[in-house]
Design a protein around this motif. Sequence first.
Motif, PDB file in Angstrom:
ATOM      1  N   LYS A  27       2.603   1.525   1.770  1.00  0.00           N
ATOM      2  CA  LYS A  27       2.935   0.579   2.839  1.00  0.00           C
ATOM      3  C   LYS A  27       1.991  -0.625   2.790  1.00  0.00           C
ATOM      4  N   ALA A  28       0.702  -0.377   2.570  1.00  0.00           N
ATOM      5  CA  ALA A  28      -0.274  -1.464   2.504  1.00  0.00           C
ATOM      6  C   ALA A  28       0.048  -2.410   1.356  1.00  0.00           C
ATOM      7  N   ARG A  29       0.517  -1.845   0.248  1.00  0.00           N
ATOM      8  CA  ARG A  29       0.882  -2.690  -0.890  1.00  0.00           C
ATOM      9  C   ARG A  29       2.122  -3.529  -0.587  1.00  0.00           C
ATOM     10  N   ARG A  30       3.070  -2.945   0.091  1.00  0.00           N
ATOM     11  CA  ARG A  30       4.282  -3.699   0.433  1.00  0.00           C
ATOM     12  C   ARG A  30       3.969  -4.840   1.383  1.00  0.00           C
ATOM     13  N   LEU A  31       2.928  -4.642   2.222  1.00  0.00           N
ATOM     14  CA  LEU A  31       2.538  -5.672   3.178  1.00  0.00           C
ATOM     15  C   LEU A  31       1.554  -6.669   2.571  1.00  0.00           C
ATOM     16  N   GLY A  32       1.190  -6.451   1.312  1.00  0.00           N
ATOM     17  CA  GLY A  32       0.246  -7.346   0.664  1.00  0.00           C
ATOM     18  C   GLY A  32      -1.203  -7.152   1.071  1.00  0.00           C
ATOM     19  N   LEU A  33      -1.502  -5.993   1.661  1.00  0.00           N
ATOM     20  CA  LEU A  33      -2.874  -5.700   2.090  1.00  0.00           C
ATOM     21  C   LEU A  33      -3.715  -5.110   0.980  1.00  0.00           C
ATOM     22  N   LEU A  34      -3.047  -4.571  -0.037  1.00  0.00           N
ATOM     23  CA  LEU A  34      -3.703  -3.995  -1.207  1.00  0.00           C
ATOM     24  C   LEU A  34      -2.942  -4.446  -2.449  1.00  0.00           C
ATOM     25  N   PRO A  35      -3.617  -4.538  -3.602  1.00  0.00           N
ATOM     26  CA  PRO A  35      -2.922  -4.901  -4.832  1.00  0.00           C
ATOM     27  C   PRO A  35      -2.128  -3.698  -5.380  1.00  0.00           C
TER      28      PRO A  35
END
Length: 291
Positions: free
Chosen positions: A283-291
């Motif tokens: 989820k964090a990756r989809r939100l651009g919070l993690l690479p």
Amino acid sequence: MTTQEWSATESQLLAGALREFAQQTHFPVVFGGFVTADGVRVSTVLGSRTRSLEGLIVRPDRGLGGRAVTELRPRMTNDYGSSRQITHDYDGAVLGEGISTLLAVPVLVGGRARGVLYGGSWVASTVGDVVAAPGFRIAETLATELRVREEVERRMTAFGHIRSAPAPARAGLDAQQREELRASYAELRSISASVTDAALRERLASLEQRLAGLSGEAVVQDAASSEVTLSRRETDVLACAAIGATNAEIATTLALKEGTVKSYLQSAMSKLDASTRHAAVAKARRLGLLP
């Protein structure tokens, strides 16, 4: 290594470390420098009565500082002039200043000496742990600052070609490149957690943001308007979890207690409405919070 963009140059870092060295150890004379191809070049001298130490170059294994560089450990003598444990190549400079007691502490980065901090006194005296320990800590702090700067420059160089590539090329990262990018991101997060220099932390944060946008994975269209905001520590923990680190490994990397790591992870999962750490990472990756 380029240092002009940092809030302080290496020379300024050295001068600051020496001022702290003098304050904490109470040595009246402090001086030091970085290792060059010729040896340790003394570039900063504070509290001296003469100019005999200025510009001194100490070769490896010569004098007290040379031994500290070669042996990768602090060296001390309370009677420099009569010491039989060192060579006396630099008597003109050291004794010219009238120094009797001398402490040399190497600044160790990656298992090699990057510089030496000296503390000197005009009278013979015994240097105990109470005096020496603060000097050791200051040398370690300076070493950490240098290590961070070198690592950041290395990472920036390694990913320079990706940052400058057009968007289609960035999206073409293969699995190995993507995992290397994520490992680099997690490592930078752990490094920045130990940095006290505000300007350096700001630049690290900027680099982290750029890395986060280079994975080439699709990001949900409403990411910009997402209300999910992770704290710095939640992001640190999640970044480590993203590369497969266990709670115990994350705790070691970030110098936290394992229970604290678990708490941060659970908080991040809650904010991301995820039931597992893997779902939280996705989820964090989809939100651009993690690479």
